[in-house]
Write a protein that holds these residues in place. Structure first.
Motif, PDB file in Angstrom:
ATOM      1  N   CYS A 169      -7.492  -5.234   5.926  1.00 53.14           N
ATOM      2  CA  CYS A 169      -8.463  -5.639   4.872  1.00 53.14           C
ATOM      3  C   CYS A 169      -8.130  -5.851   3.636  1.00 53.14           C
ATOM      4  O   CYS A 169      -8.735  -7.010   2.785  1.00 53.14           O
ATOM      5  N   TYR A 170      -7.032  -5.064   3.173  1.00 49.25           N
ATOM      6  CA  TYR A 170      -6.441  -6.025   1.954  1.00 49.25           C
ATOM      7  C   TYR A 170      -6.033  -7.556   2.057  1.00 49.25           C
ATOM      8  O   TYR A 170      -5.910  -8.366   1.507  1.00 49.25           O
ATOM      9  N   ASP A 185      -2.993  -1.565  11.942  1.00 52.34           N
ATOM     10  CA  ASP A 185      -4.181  -1.217   9.995  1.00 52.34           C
ATOM     11  C   ASP A 185      -5.406  -1.398   9.964  1.00 52.34           C
ATOM     12  O   ASP A 185      -4.579  -2.326   8.751  1.00 52.34           O
ATOM     13  N   GLU A 222       0.412  -1.629   0.073  1.00 49.06           N
ATOM     14  CA  GLU A 222      -0.143  -0.122  -0.289  1.00 49.06           C
ATOM     15  C   GLU A 222       0.876   1.376  -0.321  1.00 49.06           C
ATOM     16  O   GLU A 222       1.617   0.901   0.517  1.00 49.06           O
ATOM     17  N   GLN A 258      -6.505  -0.744   6.861  1.00 48.72           N
ATOM     18  CA  GLN A 258      -6.688  -0.449   5.714  1.00 48.72           C
ATOM     19  C   GLN A 258      -6.334  -2.077   5.149  1.00 48.72           C
ATOM     20  O   GLN A 258      -5.984  -2.999   4.443  1.00 48.72           O
TER      21      GLN A 258
END
Length: 135
Positions: A37-38, A32, A13, A34
């Motif tokens: 999620c990834y 984190d 990212e 994000q």
């Protein structure tokens, strides 16, 4: 930070920031949302942030993390719960600076979210000469 046992697959990212991201305590990047999620979306445990820090002298941080199966399962539960709330039309108001209360009740957008034409028609204000094509 780890370096020896990393596989060829890693989710990267890219970020830009005016300040360095924290590197301590060890493993903080794995918290984190994000990155979690990834990892959940791809099924890849190894994730990393490449942070371009905009300072007088450009700096690049490379923050690695390993997302656990438990973290992905907890995120999946969060996603499932969120989808159920959206499908049931449950939109709780959020107060504060980051989540200002909307001026228009969220029910006007519910038809678009749920793809229910009758709710869209109720809330839609048509202006002469405006082509909404998509809607």
């Amino acid at each position: 930070m780890r370096s020896a046992n990393w596989t060829a697959h890693c989710v990267l990212e890219g970020k830009t920031s005016s300040a360095r991201y924290p590197e301590e305590p060890d493993g903080i990047a794995a918290l984190d949302p994000q990155l979690v999620c990834y990892s959940w979306m791809t099924g890849i445990n190894e994730v990393a942030q490449v942070v371009f820090v905009r300072k007088r002298n450009v700096e690049v941080q490379y923050l690695r993390a390993t997302i656990t199966d438990q973290q992905r399962q907890e995120f999946e539960t969060l996603v499932d719960d969120t989808v159920r709330r959206i499908e049931s039309g449950l939109f709780l108001p959020h107060s504060g600076i980051r989540f200002p209360r909307p001026r228009v009740p969220p029910v006007l957008f519910l038809g678009l979210c749920l793809d229910q034409r009758d709710l869209v028609e109720i809330g839609l204000i048509r202006k002469p000469g405006v082509d909404l094509g998509l809607f």
